[in-house]
Design a protein around this motif. Structure first.
Motif, PDB file in Angstrom:
ATOM      1  N   GLU A  27       0.833  -1.208   0.000  1.00 23.50           N
ATOM      2  CA  GLU A  27       0.000   0.000   0.000  1.00 23.50           C
ATOM      3  C   GLU A  27       0.865   1.255   0.000  1.00 23.50           C
ATOM      4  O   GLU A  27       0.546   2.229  -0.691  1.00 23.50           O
ATOM      5  N   ARG A  28       1.960   1.255   0.756  1.00 26.15           N
ATOM      6  CA  ARG A  28       2.854   2.410   0.779  1.00 26.15           C
ATOM      7  C   ARG A  28       3.496   2.616  -0.586  1.00 26.15           C
ATOM      8  O   ARG A  28       3.642   3.747  -1.060  1.00 26.15           O
ATOM      9  N   ILE A  29       3.868   1.523  -1.225  1.00 23.16           N
ATOM     10  CA  ILE A  29       4.482   1.610  -2.548  1.00 23.16           C
ATOM     11  C   ILE A  29       3.502   2.213  -3.548  1.00 23.16           C
ATOM     12  O   ILE A  29       3.850   3.118  -4.315  1.00 23.16           O
ATOM     13  N   LEU A  30       2.263   1.712  -3.548  1.00 24.08           N
ATOM     14  CA  LEU A  30       1.264   2.198  -4.497  1.00 24.08           C
ATOM     15  C   LEU A  30       0.920   3.665  -4.245  1.00 24.08           C
ATOM     16  O   LEU A  30       0.774   4.444  -5.189  1.00 24.08           O
ATOM     17  N   GLU A  31       0.813   4.030  -2.993  1.00 22.22           N
ATOM     18  CA  GLU A  31       0.512   5.427  -2.671  1.00 22.22           C
ATOM     19  C   GLU A  31       1.657   6.340  -3.111  1.00 22.22           C
ATOM     20  O   GLU A  31       1.431   7.406  -3.684  1.00 22.22           O
ATOM     21  N   ALA A  32       2.900   5.902  -2.846  1.00 22.68           N
ATOM     22  CA  ALA A  32       4.062   6.700  -3.253  1.00 22.68           C
ATOM     23  C   ALA A  32       4.121   6.836  -4.765  1.00 22.68           C
ATOM     24  O   ALA A  32       4.380   7.923  -5.298  1.00 22.68           O
ATOM     25  N   ALA A  33       3.874   5.738  -5.491  1.00 20.52           N
ATOM     26  CA  ALA A  33       3.913   5.778  -6.951  1.00 20.52           C
ATOM     27  C   ALA A  33       2.843   6.711  -7.495  1.00 20.52           C
ATOM     28  O   ALA A  33       3.097   7.498  -8.415  1.00 20.52           O
ATOM     29  N   ALA A  34       1.633   6.643  -6.931  1.00 21.73           N
ATOM     30  CA  ALA A  34       0.546   7.503  -7.400  1.00 21.73           C
ATOM     31  C   ALA A  34       0.886   8.970  -7.201  1.00 21.73           C
ATOM     32  O   ALA A  34       0.650   9.803  -8.079  1.00 21.73           O
ATOM     33  N   GLU A  35       1.472   9.302  -6.066  1.00 24.42           N
ATOM     34  CA  GLU A  35       1.834  10.701  -5.798  1.00 24.42           C
ATOM     35  C   GLU A  35       2.915  11.185  -6.752  1.00 24.42           C
ATOM     36  O   GLU A  35       2.876  12.323  -7.245  1.00 24.42           O
ATOM     37  N   LEU A  36       3.881  10.322  -7.036  1.00 21.47           N
ATOM     38  CA  LEU A  36       4.951  10.694  -7.964  1.00 21.47           C
ATOM     39  C   LEU A  36       4.419  10.835  -9.393  1.00 21.47           C
ATOM     40  O   LEU A  36       4.861  11.712 -10.151  1.00 21.47           O
ATOM     41  N   ILE A  37       3.483   9.981  -9.777  1.00 25.32           N
ATOM     42  CA  ILE A  37       2.887  10.074 -11.109  1.00 25.32           C
ATOM     43  C   ILE A  37       2.134  11.387 -11.256  1.00 25.32           C
ATOM     44  O   ILE A  37       2.195  12.041 -12.303  1.00 25.32           O
ATOM     45  N   VAL A  38       1.419  11.797 -10.205  1.00 28.17           N
ATOM     46  CA  VAL A  38       0.702  13.071 -10.249  1.00 28.17           C
ATOM     47  C   VAL A  38       1.676  14.219 -10.472  1.00 28.17           C
ATOM     48  O   VAL A  38       1.412  15.150 -11.237  1.00 28.17           O
ATOM     49  N   ARG A  39       2.824  14.156  -9.822  1.00 27.25           N
ATOM     50  CA  ARG A  39       3.797  15.254  -9.914  1.00 27.25           C
ATOM     51  C   ARG A  39       4.499  15.293 -11.259  1.00 27.25           C
ATOM     52  O   ARG A  39       4.718  16.365 -11.827  1.00 27.25           O
ATOM     53  N   GLY A  40       4.896  14.130 -11.765  1.00 26.25           N
ATOM     54  CA  GLY A  40       5.741  14.135 -12.952  1.00 26.25           C
ATOM     55  C   GLY A  40       5.264  13.308 -14.125  1.00 26.25           C
ATOM     56  O   GLY A  40       5.899  13.294 -15.177  1.00 26.25           O
ATOM     57  N   GLY A  41       4.159  12.584 -13.971  1.00 32.40           N
ATOM     58  CA  GLY A  41       3.674  11.734 -15.048  1.00 32.40           C
ATOM     59  C   GLY A  41       4.304  10.350 -14.995  1.00 32.40           C
ATOM     60  O   GLY A  41       5.372  10.152 -14.413  1.00 32.40           O
ATOM     61  N   SER A  42       3.637   9.393 -15.609  1.00 33.83           N
ATOM     62  CA  SER A  42       4.126   8.012 -15.570  1.00 33.83           C
ATOM     63  C   SER A  42       5.424   7.839 -16.352  1.00 33.83           C
ATOM     64  O   SER A  42       6.252   6.993 -16.007  1.00 33.83           O
ATOM     65  N   ASP A  43       5.619   8.633 -17.397  1.00 27.54           N
ATOM     66  CA  ASP A  43       6.848   8.511 -18.187  1.00 27.54           C
ATOM     67  C   ASP A  43       8.086   8.816 -17.360  1.00 27.54           C
ATOM     68  O   ASP A  43       9.153   8.231 -17.587  1.00 27.54           O
ATOM     69  N   GLN A  44       7.959   9.758 -16.423  1.00 23.15           N
ATOM     70  CA  GLN A  44       9.096  10.186 -15.620  1.00 23.15           C
ATOM     71  C   GLN A  44       9.243   9.395 -14.315  1.00 23.15           C
ATOM     72  O   GLN A  44      10.169   9.647 -13.547  1.00 23.15           O
ATOM     73  N   LEU A  45       8.337   8.472 -14.078  1.00 22.33           N
ATOM     74  CA  LEU A  45       8.389   7.705 -12.837  1.00 22.33           C
ATOM     75  C   LEU A  45       9.637   6.837 -12.791  1.00 22.33           C
ATOM     76  O   LEU A  45       9.927   6.092 -13.724  1.00 22.33           O
ATOM     77  N   LYS A  46      10.372   6.932 -11.700  1.00 25.37           N
ATOM     78  CA  LYS A  46      11.589   6.136 -11.502  1.00 25.37           C
ATOM     79  C   LYS A  46      11.410   5.242 -10.284  1.00 25.37           C
ATOM     80  O   LYS A  46      10.949   5.688  -9.229  1.00 25.37           O
ATOM     81  N   MET A  47      11.783   3.987 -10.455  1.00 26.85           N
ATOM     82  CA  MET A  47      11.617   3.033  -9.371  1.00 26.85           C
ATOM     83  C   MET A  47      12.423   3.435  -8.137  1.00 26.85           C
ATOM     84  O   MET A  47      11.987   3.221  -7.003  1.00 26.85           O
TER      85      MET A  47
END
Length: 217
Positions: free
Chosen positions: A33-53
């Motif tokens: 759940e923490r991973i998914l929440e963190a990923a969603a917040e990062l996607i909002v900020r920078g988009g899925s293309d810019q998401l880095k693991m």
């Protein structure tokens, strides 16, 4: 089209009753759940293309090795977010169309779903950016098309209540196409000026309602 319960980034889906989880299982679930929440917040900020693991791991407070144990690649992470959104969407679509009994209720139910979906996507940019990530990945695009088939079938079932099953194949094809066109319309509407976007959504509703409410011989 979909309806969501809130405008938060995280998307939660109710689970069926299961046996009591062990402490290890509970910790593992909480970590996901923490991973998914963190990923969603990062996607909002920078988009899925810019998401880095690596950034997801840092934001979730875990090591990159631990992250890869749960999600071996970025597409797996986006897929999980998409599947959660899709599962909740199906519940809402079923609820929105379940009371269709005649032409008037079919029109109002469909138009209402489009309006709500447009409002939700405007409020939750994570959905828009997850779409972008899915369009660029063949496997994820396959998932999105399969979801449109499921949602289209729910619309087709509602249309059958009004028009009967005289031409089930054509009704199914029309419903599937309408659903895909609706997704594309929303993506376009949120990419342009809000006034133009709203007008495009209204134009789609007019076109879709003509097809939905016309018996297919």
């Amino acid at each position: 089209m979909s309806r969501a319960a809130s405008s938060r980034s995280r998307v939660a889906v109710a689970e069926p009753p299961t046996a009591r989880k062990s402490p290890i299982q509970e910790r593992s679930k909480a970590r996901v759940e923490r991973i998914l929440e963190a990923a969603a917040e990062l996607i909002v900020r920078g988009g899925s293309d810019q998401l880095k693991m690596s950034e997801v791991a840092t934001s979730a407070g875990i090591s990159i090795g631990s992250l890869y144990q749960y999600f071996p690649e970025k597409s797996a992470l986006i897929r999980m977010l998409a599947e959660r959104i899709n599962a909740r969407s199906r519940e809402c679509i079923r609820d929105g169309l379940k009371d269709v009994t005649d032409l008037a209720s079919l029109q109002s139910s469909f138009a209402g779903l489009v309006d709500v979906y447009y409002a939700i996507v405007n409020e939750r940019p994570v959905m828009r950016d997850i779409w972008s990530g899915m369009q660029a990945d063949r496997q994820l695009l396959t998932l999105q098309i399969a979801e449109s088939r499921v949602c289209g079938q729910m619309l087709a079932d509602a249309m059958h209540k009004v028009h009967g099953r005289a031409n089930a194949k054509r009704i199914g094809q029309a419903a599937f196409l309408i659903w895909e066109m609706g997704e594309a319309t929303i993506r376009l509407a949120i990419a342009v000026d809000p006034a133009e976007g709203a007008a495009l959504v209204e134009a789609f509703k007019r076109m879709a309602l003509r097809e939905i409410t016309t018996p297919l011989a």
